[in-house]
Design a protein around this motif. Structure first.
Motif, PDB file in Angstrom:
ATOM      1  N   ASP A   1       0.865  -1.190   0.000  1.00  0.00           N
ATOM      2  CA  ASP A   1       0.000   0.000   0.000  1.00  0.00           C
ATOM      3  C   ASP A   1       0.901   1.238   0.000  1.00  0.00           C
ATOM      4  O   ASP A   1       2.105   1.122   0.210  1.00  0.00           O
ATOM      5  CB  ASP A   1      -0.929  -0.040   1.209  1.00  0.00           C
ATOM      6  N   PRO A   2       0.331   2.420  -0.200  1.00  0.00           N
ATOM      7  CA  PRO A   2       1.166   3.632  -0.355  1.00  0.00           C
ATOM      8  C   PRO A   2       2.171   3.802   0.778  1.00  0.00           C
ATOM      9  O   PRO A   2       3.362   4.001   0.535  1.00  0.00           O
ATOM     10  CB  PRO A   2       0.146   4.770  -0.342  1.00  0.00           C
ATOM     11  N   ALA A   3       1.684   3.625   2.039  1.00  0.00           N
ATOM     12  CA  ALA A   3       2.612   3.811   3.168  1.00  0.00           C
ATOM     13  C   ALA A   3       3.751   2.805   3.030  1.00  0.00           C
ATOM     14  O   ALA A   3       4.930   3.157   3.099  1.00  0.00           O
ATOM     15  CB  ALA A   3       1.854   3.582   4.474  1.00  0.00           C
TER      16      ALA A   3
ATOM     17  N   ARG B   1       4.823   1.311   0.398  1.00  0.00           N
ATOM     18  CA  ARG B   1       5.693   1.559  -0.770  1.00  0.00           C
ATOM     19  C   ARG B   1       6.712   2.653  -0.436  1.00  0.00           C
ATOM     20  O   ARG B   1       7.902   2.485  -0.685  1.00  0.00           O
ATOM     21  CB  ARG B   1       4.826   1.973  -1.969  1.00  0.00           C
TER      22      ARG B   1
END
Lengths: 271, 312, 306, 281
Positions: free
Chosen positions: B171-173, B175
């Motif tokens: 997820d973005p965090a 990544r």
């Protein structure tokens, strides 16, 4: 086909037929079927060797009919059929779970019983199309030895054997379907069942053999091959009616239990 | 990392590798200099094949490849000892705790057992799995599994890291943290690495140089700055409020726009500066909330290099 | 907005792990984005909605009927699972027609519908190739085809675009938007924020098995605006910009960057700052402006931090 | 930007590659398999015949005349090891079916082969797991039984004529363990599913065993034993402990040749199947 009624799941028969075709496609054309065909063809090969060698090496201790009886009891009923049943039946649902493809079936408007029915149907068709021809081939290869004088008389034996082979595939199939739906790792218990439970218990005295399928299957067949050692003394022959009752019962109970477990169990296919 | 000609860590010339009938690499040439280098391309473009040839898993049909001066096909052990490989697939061993798994990986790389154990703990703390290191890897989230894979690649302190899609499924965090980790390994620990990915923003955030692969050939290669130098002024803009009027006004002023990854990508008309954007926004009654000079991103390079609608 | 899908105090746990914790929500027609980090409970939410799992507590109703134990719902519901799992030896066409047969269609209609669905996901020319030979993007698209081939009213899509490269991702985003516009109820789960933002405005933020926030993305962002923002600006004449900004009422602090081009402003009311910043920005030659608190990712991180 | 302590140092030690590179593979695999309760239960059952034999020896020492019916000599050990072979098959399949198949399916083989390890190290490491487990249920109980017999019944055992039993137990145990392990590993590498490997292993061994019995039933010649790996194994046992089993008494050289051929074939299969990249035809 009846028009689609969105208010009710697809009727049992067509749904099962759909699952049957999908399952058959995957089951028949897989590499494993080649292995199983090899396993079943082994007696035919031995029968052919027996015929060829007979001319130059006639001192054989088993006549053709005795060898055929040996194959049915010792090879097919006690080894090849249970192993093939274990091979296919435990995987009916386990393969779909392991391969994570079960979701596609669970998200279709069909009852879970029809999934199991379709899968079991595919199992029966696949195993019968492999096993029955092998038995017939072995039979004719052996029975046509020395002019096949007694061929006519032996045919009823063949039909009876084919019936017992089918019954064995159904019975072991139902038991291993249940094992496959119930246990996460059904293989080792299945192997223990075949090579310990079904191999040793039928030769015990008293009522013990009645807890095995082999005792009933063996009683249905008229062949009595010479068995070595202790099992010779205690080999019992159970009444045919009882055998049929128990075997058919095993199939019904096995499939009903499998259907019930499969319908109530949740399949969590984590990422 | 000044520009003077350094000897490349890995070099390959006219390398062709095939899996049975499929030709995965059709004569590629290039080199990986010390420091971070991006290896970019759609799925199935031959990136993983190059990594596996480098590790000596595949014998090339023709062409030459060497790493640290050794030929991987002849001395695979020598090459692999100095490489840390983070494969794309999940490759933890079921039933093992992270600490045991990473220590085991260290031992397989030739480290004595006790040294491997202490290194494993150190590396697991470094990748941020300090507290969870005694749990089995099967209970880990996708993000944590990626970090264990990085840890097992770092444990024997290789000279070159091969990272195959390190942010896959994060997820973005997750990544951002993984990319920050990789940047830290490359900058602060002076470890050279090859970042192989189809995600453009990841490569941009870590690497200076990039080689773009497509269908087994080198589509483009060089410093990212050169490849993506802005031709016409391009800005990424995000506004608050109804953007339609704002966008049509921009078009009237001769600018073009399209939907970018995060916001609109506006290509300015000749000579116009960012003030035009603010003025048009004010006239259209919307607030500019984000403005960044967007150089032609790797995606544009990517599409141009691949001839746009490459079916991947 | 009639509720197609209804969660009433629904919870679900595996052993002691709570996957979904007392969730109540309703989802109607249009595209709804289900957003949350990996392991937040998105997959469990979709499995409950698609009747693959029964809720440990509470109720999950799909089209007015309990989702678990009502297979007939799948006449009107299409599910696209997350796993990259297929019967590899089937061709694309066989895969979709085989599953359509389990939805009660006869021979001719199956083939017709399968080809339409494959056309919808641009896979018609690959229909006779084995799925085993498909690329990652094509596999994801054939999975979508089986979900929409029976023209369902409801579509449950679990991470439809994860791991896809830009070309395929954009194609899938457009497809989902088209489906949403036809009045179907589409639930798309993802952990990639700008994709969901590109597909829909209506978002359900889920974390640790609980619904964190619900509603239009902009509403959520406005909710964000009540909190202090830091904004970084690069200008040709930073001093002029600073003079203009300092005069604004809600500015809390203002600092100059080391190289002098950058100005960082912290404001209590970001709406005001952005509102009347335009003239100053124009005259001071602002060429870059960003705020770490400005995108959906920050909304997410901010709300998750709580 | 997350802050990381500076504990991460560049690790300078570059000692020479350890010679025994495969041992960690064996140790970790053993640690994992021995953690599984079901496996420990199976191991316990495998020692049941040992207990029975100890009772047999004890009874003979208390009532010497019994030894006329149940003689304590080579045959006791030969039969014992014969039974242990069946247990060895179950132990091997439980531990071994997934040893290679699992790595091939999950891609974990990359963890091994991306290291300075040759495929030979990998195969040796995995083979050693099965070898040790099998020796634990054949050699260990066999030797303990032999020493026990010497200790409990020195009058009958401490004879020069029975001195050959110890070495015979060692040889027979090694042969049984090695053959069953290498066959199981080869079959495990031929499939990506532990289930198929498990059933395949039993199908092959038991199938050939029944073929042997069939051929013997027809022709009555002991050479038929060479058709089945288990047959060859038992013939070695018969030869070593001169057991009374006419179906399997044949010159041990033939059996040894068959076993050698079989093991070589298995190692060849392993060499071709264990690779880091699936060669897609």
């Amino acid at each position: 086909m009846a028009t689609r009624d969105p208010e009710r799941p697809v009727p049992f028969a067509p749904a099962a037929r759909g699952v049957f075709d999908l399952a058959l496609e995957g089951m028949v054309w897989s590499g494993r079927t080649v292995v199983m065909a090899g396993l079943l063809a082994l007696p035919v090969v031995l029968a052919i060797v027996y015929r060829l060698v007979l001319a130059r090496y006639p001192m054989v201790r088993l006549s053709a009919i005795e060898l055929y009886g040996w194959f049915i009891v010792m090879y097919y009923l006690r080894f090849a059929l249970p192993l093939m049943a274990l091979f296919y039946a435990t995987a009916l649902i386990a393969d779909e779970v392991e391969g994570k493809t079960l979701t596609y079936l669970l998200t279709r408007p069909i009852r879970r019983e029809s999934i199991l029915a379709g899968k079991f149907g595919a199992y029966v068709v696949t195993t019968l199309t492999l096993a029955l021809p092998a038995v017939v081939l072995a039979f004719f290869t052996l029975m046509t030895v020395r002019g096949g004088a007694n061929l006519g008389g032996a045919v009823p034996d063949l039909l009876r054997d084919l019936g017992v082979v089918a019954l064995a595939l159904f019975a072991y199939g139902a038991v291993f379907t249940l094992l496959g739906v119930f246990l996460k790792r059904p293989v080792i218990p299945g192997l223990l069942f075949i090579f310990v439970w079904e191999l040793f218990l039928p030769s015990f005295p008293g009522y013990i053999p009645r807890v095995t399928l082999t005792a009933y299957l063996r009683s249905l067949v008229r062949h009595r091959p010479a068995q070595e050692g202790v099992s010779e003394i205690f080999a019992q022959v159970l009444p045919t009616a009882l055998c049929l009752e128990v075997l058919v019962g095993a199939v019904v109970v096995g499939l009903a239990a499998s259907a019930w477990i499969f319908s109530t169990r949740e399949y969590v296919m984590d990422q | 990392m000044d520009g003077m000609a350094e000897t490349p860590l890995v070099e390959f010339r006219d390398l062709a590798v095939s899996y049975g009938p499929i030709e995965a690499l059709a004569g590629v040439s290039g080199a990986f200099l010390p420091g971070p280098t991006g290896l970019l391309g759609p799925n199935g473009a031959g990136k993983t094949t190059l990594l596996k040839t480098l590790l000596g898993f595949l014998d090339p049909d023709r062409g030459m490849i060497n790493a640290f001066g050794l030929d991987p096909t002849k001395e695979p052990l020598g090459v692999r000892r100095r490489i840390g490989y983070m494969p794309e697939v999940d490759c933890h061993l079921p039933g093992m705790t992270a600490a045991a798994f990473v220590a085991f990986a260290g031992e397989l790389s030739g480290m004595p057992r006790d040294e491997a154990i202490s290194r494993a703990h150190e590396v697991l703390y470094y990748v941020g799995l300090g507290e969870a290191r005694y749990r089995t890897v099967d209970t880990y989230s996708t993000g944590m599994k990626q970090r264990v894979k990085l840890a097992q690649a770092l444990v024997h302190d290789p000279d070159l890291l091969l990272l195959d899609e390190p942010t896959n499924g994060l997820d973005p965090a997750g990544r951002d943290e993984m990319l920050a980790l990789i940047r830290d390994v490359s900058e602060r620990r002076q470890m050279s690495l090859i970042l192989c990915s189809h995600l453009l923003r990841d490569v941009e955030q870590v690497c200076e140089n990039v080689i773009v692969f497509n269908q087994g050939r080198v589509a483009a290669s060089g410093r990212i700055a050169d490849l993506t130098g802005p031709r016409r002024a391009v800005y990424d803009v995000r506004v608050k409020g109804d953007a339609t009027a704002f966008l049509t006004d921009l078009k009237d002023h001769g600018c073009e726009w399209r939907e970018g990854e995060d916001g609109y990508r506006v290509t300015m008309s000749d000579g116009a500066g960012p003030e035009l954007i603010f003025r048009t926004a004010r006239e259209a009654g919307v607030q500019v909330r984000f403005l960044r000079p967007g150089a032609e991103t790797l995606e544009d390079v990517f599409l141009r290099a691949l001839g746009h609608e490459a079916e991947s | 907005m009639s509720a197609t899908l209804e969660f009433v105090r629904a919870s679900r746990w595996y052993g002691q792990v709570i996957a979904l914790n007392d969730v109540t929500t309703t989802i109607g027609p249009g595209v709804t984005g289900l957003l949350g980090p990996n392991g937040a409970g998105k997959s469990t939410f979709l499995k409950l909605a698609s009747g693959q799992l029964a809720p440990s507590q509470g109720e999950v109703k799909m089209l007015g009927r309990a989702a678990w134990g009502s297979p007939e719902l799948f006449h009107r519901v299409g599910v696209c699972p997350e796993a990259d799992a297929f019967w590899e030896q089937l061709t694309g066409l066989e895969f979709v027609t085989g599953l359509l047969r389990l939805t009660g269609y006869d021979e001719t209609e199956r083939r017709q519908r399968a080809e339409n669905a494959l056309h919808e996901v641009a896979l018609l020319d690959a229909k006779d190739r084995k799925i085993g030979g498909y690329s990652k993007g094509m596999r994801q698209r054939v999975k979508m085809a089986q979900a929409l081939a029976h023209d369902p009213e409801v579509l449950l899509l679990d991470e439809p675009v994860s791991g896809m490269d830009p070309v395929n991702r954009r194609r899938m985003v457009d497809l989902v938007r088209r489906l949403g516009r036809t009045g179907r109820t589409v639930v798309v789960s993802s952990h990639i924020l700008h994709e969901v933002e590109a597909m829909t405005r209506r978002v359900l933020l889920i974390h640790n098995g609980r619904i964190l926030a619900e509603g239009d993305v902009r509403e959520i962002r406005d909710l964000m605006d009540e909190h202090p923002h830091t904004v970084a600006l690069r200008a040709r004449d930073p001093r002029a910009l600073a003079r203009a900004v300092v005069a604004m009422p809600h500015v809390i602090s203002l600092t100059f960057g080391a190289e002098g081009e950058w100005v960082t402003v912290q404001t209590a009311r970001p709406d005001d700052l952005y509102g009347n910043l335009a003239e100053a920005a124009e005259s001071a030659g602002v060429s870059e402006m960003y705020s770490p608190d400005e995108n959906l990712e920050s909304v997410f991180r901010y709300l998750v931090a709580g | 930007m997350p802050i990381y302590e500076q504990t991460y140092r560049r690790h300078e030690a570059r000692g020479p590659l350890r010679r025994v590179r495969f041992w960690p593979i064996t140790r970790e695999a053993l640690r994992l398999i021995l953690a599984r309760r079901a496996f420990l239960i199976l191991l316990m059952f495998s020692w049941l015949p040992f207990v029975i034999r100890v009772i047999q020896i004890y009874v003979i020492t208390r009532f010497p005349e019994v030894s006329r019916i149940l003689p304590v000599d080579g045959r006791l050990f030969g039969d014992f090891l014969g039974w242990q072979a069946l247990f060895a098959m179950f132990i091997t399949i439980f531990a071994g079916a997934g040893l290679v198949a699992g790595d091939l399916r999950t891609g974990a083989i990359l963890v091994y082969l991306s290291r300075p390890l040759t495929r030979r190290d990998y195969v040796l490491g995995k083979l050693a797991v099965l070898l040790l487990l099998n020796l634990f249920i054949t050699l260990v109980p066999g030797l303990v039984l032999y020493l026990l017999a010497l200790g409990l019944a020195p009058d009958q055992f401490w004879k020069w004529s029975l001195a050959w039993i110890g070495p015979a137990v060692v040889v027979d145990s090694l042969v049984i363990s090695a053959v069953i392990s290498v066959i199981a590993l080869a079959i495990s590498s031929l499939s990506r599913s532990a289930r198929v490997a498990g059933i395949g292993f039993f199908g092959l061994l038991m199938g050939l065993e029944i073929t042997r019995k069939t051929l013997y039933a027809i022709y009555g010649r002991p050479e038929t034993a060479l058709v089945s790996p288990l047959g060859a194994l038992y013939s070695v046992g018969v030869a070593l402990f001169d057991l009374a089993d006419r179906a399997l008494t044949l010159p041990w050289l033939y059996a040894a040749a068959v076993i050698a051929l079989l093991s070589a074939a298995c190692l060849l299969i392993l060499r071709s199947r264990v690779r880091a990249v699936e060669i897609v035809q």
